[in-house]
Design an enzyme around this catalytic site. Structure first.
Site, PDB file in Angstrom:
ATOM      1  N   CYS A 186      -5.128  10.194  -1.150  1.00 32.92           N
ATOM      2  CA  CYS A 186      -4.200   9.201  -0.578  1.00 32.92           C
ATOM      3  C   CYS A 186      -2.899   9.110  -1.342  1.00 32.92           C
ATOM      4  O   CYS A 186      -1.875   8.719  -0.801  1.00 32.92           O
ATOM      5  CB  CYS A 186      -4.819   7.804  -0.595  1.00 32.92           C
ATOM      6  SG  CYS A 186      -6.561   7.757  -0.307  1.00 32.92           S
TER       7      CYS A 186
ATOM      8  N   ARG B  49      -7.948   3.032  12.201  1.00 33.61           N
ATOM      9  CA  ARG B  49      -6.504   3.235  12.005  1.00 33.61           C
ATOM     10  C   ARG B  49      -5.908   4.308  12.916  1.00 33.61           C
ATOM     11  O   ARG B  49      -4.696   4.380  13.100  1.00 33.61           O
ATOM     12  CB  ARG B  49      -6.248   3.657  10.556  1.00 33.61           C
ATOM     13  CG  ARG B  49      -6.777   2.693   9.509  1.00 33.61           C
ATOM     14  CD  ARG B  49      -5.919   1.442   9.406  1.00 33.61           C
ATOM     15  NE  ARG B  49      -6.402   0.552   8.370  1.00 33.61           N
ATOM     16  CZ  ARG B  49      -6.040   0.636   7.103  1.00 33.61           C
ATOM     17  NH1 ARG B  49      -5.218   1.566   6.710  1.00 33.61           N
ATOM     18  NH2 ARG B  49      -6.508  -0.220   6.228  1.00 33.61           N
TER      19      ARG B  49
ATOM     20  N   ASP C 213       0.809  -1.224   0.000  1.00 36.46           N
ATOM     21  CA  ASP C 213       0.000   0.000   0.000  1.00 36.46           C
ATOM     22  C   ASP C 213       0.846   1.280   0.000  1.00 36.46           C
ATOM     23  O   ASP C 213       0.320   2.371   0.255  1.00 36.46           O
ATOM     24  CB  ASP C 213      -0.920   0.005   1.234  1.00 36.46           C
ATOM     25  CG  ASP C 213      -2.057  -0.999   1.108  1.00 36.46           C
ATOM     26  OD1 ASP C 213      -2.892  -0.822   0.190  1.00 36.46           O
ATOM     27  OD2 ASP C 213      -2.107  -1.955   1.887  1.00 36.46           O
TER      28      ASP C 213
ATOM     29  N   HIS D 223     -11.204   6.147   6.197  1.00 40.76           N
ATOM     30  CA  HIS D 223     -10.498   7.336   6.673  1.00 40.76           C
ATOM     31  C   HIS D 223     -11.426   8.539   6.596  1.00 40.76           C
ATOM     32  O   HIS D 223     -12.335   8.570   5.762  1.00 40.76           O
ATOM     33  CB  HIS D 223      -9.287   7.645   5.769  1.00 40.76           C
ATOM     34  CG  HIS D 223      -8.116   6.736   5.962  1.00 40.76           C
ATOM     35  ND1 HIS D 223      -7.572   6.017   4.929  1.00 40.76           N
ATOM     36  CD2 HIS D 223      -7.359   6.461   7.058  1.00 40.76           C
ATOM     37  CE1 HIS D 223      -6.534   5.323   5.399  1.00 40.76           C
ATOM     38  NE2 HIS D 223      -6.383   5.578   6.675  1.00 40.76           N
TER      39      HIS D 223
ATOM     40  N   GLU E   9      -0.048   9.533   1.557  1.00 42.31           N
ATOM     41  CA  GLU E   9      -0.732  10.440   2.469  1.00 42.31           C
ATOM     42  C   GLU E   9      -0.785   9.886   3.899  1.00 42.31           C
ATOM     43  O   GLU E   9      -0.841  10.655   4.863  1.00 42.31           O
ATOM     44  CB  GLU E   9      -2.166  10.661   1.985  1.00 42.31           C
ATOM     45  CG  GLU E   9      -2.972  11.542   2.905  1.00 42.31           C
ATOM     46  CD  GLU E   9      -4.360  11.805   2.366  1.00 42.31           C
ATOM     47  OE1 GLU E   9      -4.599  12.956   1.977  1.00 42.31           O
ATOM     48  OE2 GLU E   9      -5.183  10.872   2.305  1.00 42.31           O
ATOM     49  N   ASP E  10      -0.765   8.560   4.037  1.00 45.82           N
ATOM     50  CA  ASP E  10      -1.000   7.971   5.357  1.00 45.82           C
ATOM     51  C   ASP E  10       0.200   7.983   6.309  1.00 45.82           C
ATOM     52  O   ASP E  10       0.016   8.199   7.511  1.00 45.82           O
ATOM     53  CB  ASP E  10      -1.570   6.555   5.196  1.00 45.82           C
ATOM     54  CG  ASP E  10      -2.925   6.604   4.524  1.00 45.82           C
ATOM     55  OD1 ASP E  10      -3.734   7.462   4.908  1.00 45.82           O
ATOM     56  OD2 ASP E  10      -3.173   5.810   3.593  1.00 45.82           O
TER      57      ASP E  10
ATOM     58  N   ARG F 243       1.540  -1.532   7.227  1.00 46.31           N
ATOM     59  CA  ARG F 243       1.909  -0.236   6.681  1.00 46.31           C
ATOM     60  C   ARG F 243       2.906   0.531   7.554  1.00 46.31           C
ATOM     61  O   ARG F 243       3.385   1.593   7.149  1.00 46.31           O
ATOM     62  CB  ARG F 243       0.633   0.609   6.441  1.00 46.31           C
ATOM     63  CG  ARG F 243      -0.332  -0.083   5.468  1.00 46.31           C
ATOM     64  CD  ARG F 243      -1.273   0.897   4.829  1.00 46.31           C
ATOM     65  NE  ARG F 243      -0.533   1.916   4.090  1.00 46.31           N
ATOM     66  CZ  ARG F 243      -1.077   3.021   3.597  1.00 46.31           C
ATOM     67  NH1 ARG F 243      -2.357   3.243   3.767  1.00 46.31           N
ATOM     68  NH2 ARG F 243      -0.346   3.903   2.950  1.00 46.31           N
TER      69      ARG F 243
ATOM     70  N   ILE G  17      -8.423  -0.932  -4.093  1.00 47.35           N
ATOM     71  CA  ILE G  17      -7.781  -1.178  -2.790  1.00 47.35           C
ATOM     72  C   ILE G  17      -8.008   0.032  -1.873  1.00 47.35           C
ATOM     73  O   ILE G  17      -7.127   0.446  -1.105  1.00 47.35           O
ATOM     74  CB  ILE G  17      -6.283  -1.545  -2.935  1.00 47.35           C
ATOM     75  CG1 ILE G  17      -5.539  -0.564  -3.851  1.00 47.35           C
ATOM     76  CG2 ILE G  17      -6.140  -2.967  -3.442  1.00 47.35           C
ATOM     77  CD1 ILE G  17      -4.020  -0.749  -3.841  1.00 47.35           C
TER      78      ILE G  17
HETATM   79  C1  CIR Z   1      -5.255   0.843   3.116  1.00 48.83           C
HETATM   80  O1  CIR Z   1      -6.249   0.173   3.451  1.00 48.83           O
HETATM   81  O2  CIR Z   1      -4.470   1.293   3.947  1.00 48.83           O
HETATM   82  C2  CIR Z   1      -5.025   1.104   1.652  1.00 48.83           C
HETATM   83  N1  CIR Z   1      -5.428  -0.024   0.899  1.00 48.83           N
HETATM   84  C3  CIR Z   1      -5.787   2.328   1.202  1.00 48.83           C
HETATM   85  C4  CIR Z   1      -5.327   3.587   1.858  1.00 48.83           C
HETATM   86  C5  CIR Z   1      -6.079   4.771   1.413  1.00 48.83           C
HETATM   87  N2  CIR Z   1      -5.558   5.947   1.972  1.00 48.83           N
HETATM   88  C6  CIR Z   1      -6.267   7.004   2.324  1.00 48.83           C
HETATM   89  O3  CIR Z   1      -7.499   6.986   2.296  1.00 48.83           O
HETATM   90  N3  CIR Z   1      -5.597   8.044   2.774  1.00 48.83           N
END
Ligand code: CIR
Length: 256
Positions: A251, A134, A61, A164, A66-67, A86, A245
């Site tokens: 993101c 998360r 991922d 999110h 962004e995460d 992650r 995904i």
């Molecule tokens: C996840 O579940 O972490 C990734 N497949 C998708 C992350 C999406 N990120 C976001 O909304 N900032």
């Protein structure tokens, strides 16, 4: 205004990225690469420089940059992603951010706090943070303390329907907010002018404002029309492979 953007090329393992929507099928990797390149070109049209980080097969991922970080005009914060697979993504992001922020302006969220950037929406000096699967209360508390000296306020937003916070709401500056589902009625956002999206186009709520232009995902005509009616220039990007995904426009980049 944003000057810089960081993105990360999707790795082949992205087809095994975390998803709550297996019914959408697996992403097509070649198609995802083409969409990612088009995304970078679209961002460049908005007047930002784009740093493209190399793919990392260890983290399916990891294109969702962004995460693992939050970038502000004051400082950068390296997060502690709530998804175990992650957590290691933060190392490469921190190294990339060191080119833009001095070391005393890079902060960290640490265990037992968890936080993912997709849960953080910056509206001027107010940061709304989704309390999600998360991002936990301790992570939000740490972020509050980090941002306080810069005169910034953090407000927690409990989430019930989405992964999110920014899955369902985007700030378009000028007091305008694009909202879907639960975010159309949340008391936190009472004072904003809301552009409400019909539920069948909820994915389009994850749009991004970049220097006066709003980038909207392809295939969401009601979202595009609402944003254009508000007077914004709109650019469209196809994110179909990332949607499979649970990823969207916001993101895929860090904007600062
Ligand atoms: C996840 O579940 O972490 C990734 N497949 C998708 C992350 C999406 N990120 C976001 O909304 N900032």
């Amino acid at each position: 205004m944003f000057q810089h953007v960081i993105v990360k090329t999707p790795c082949k393992a992205m087809i095994n990225g975390i998803t709550d929507h297996p019914e959408l099928g697996m992403p097509d990797y070649e198609k995802a690469l083409i969409q990612h390149t088009a995304y970078v070109e679209t961002l460049k049209k908005c007047g930002v420089d784009v740093t493209v980080l190399p793919p990392d097969e260890e983290y399916p991922d990891s294109c969702f940059v962004e995460d693992p970080a939050i970038v502000t005009k004051y400082c950068a914060i390296i997060t502690n992603p709530g998804a175990p697979s992650r957590k290691g993504e933060t190392t490469a992001i921190e190294a990339a951010l060191q080119a833009f922020y001095p070391s005393d302006k890079i902060f960290h969220i640490s265990a037992p706090g968890t936080l993912e950037g997709g849960d953080v929406m910056m509206c001027g000096d107010t940061f709304y943070v989704g309390e999600s699967a998360r991002t936990n209360a301790e992570g939000i508390h740490q972020l509050t303390e980090i941002l306080k000296p810069f005169g910034c306020k953090v407000e927690a937003v409990p989430l019930s329907e989405v992964l999110h916070l920014k899955t369902g709401v985007s700030y378009l500056e000028e007091n305008n907010m694009l909202t879907a589902g639960e975010f159309c009625t949340k008391p936190n956002f009472e004072s904003y002018h809301k552009l409400q999206i019909p539920q069948d186009e909820a994915y389009g709520a994850n749009s991004i404002w970049v220097n006066g232009t709003v980038i909207v995902p392809a295939g969401y005509p009601a979202v595009q029309a609402a944003v254009e009616a508000q007077g914004y220039k709109v650019l469209v990007c196809d994110t179909s492979e990332f949607r499979k995904i649970d990823g969207g426009l916001s993101c895929l980049s860090l904007r600062f």
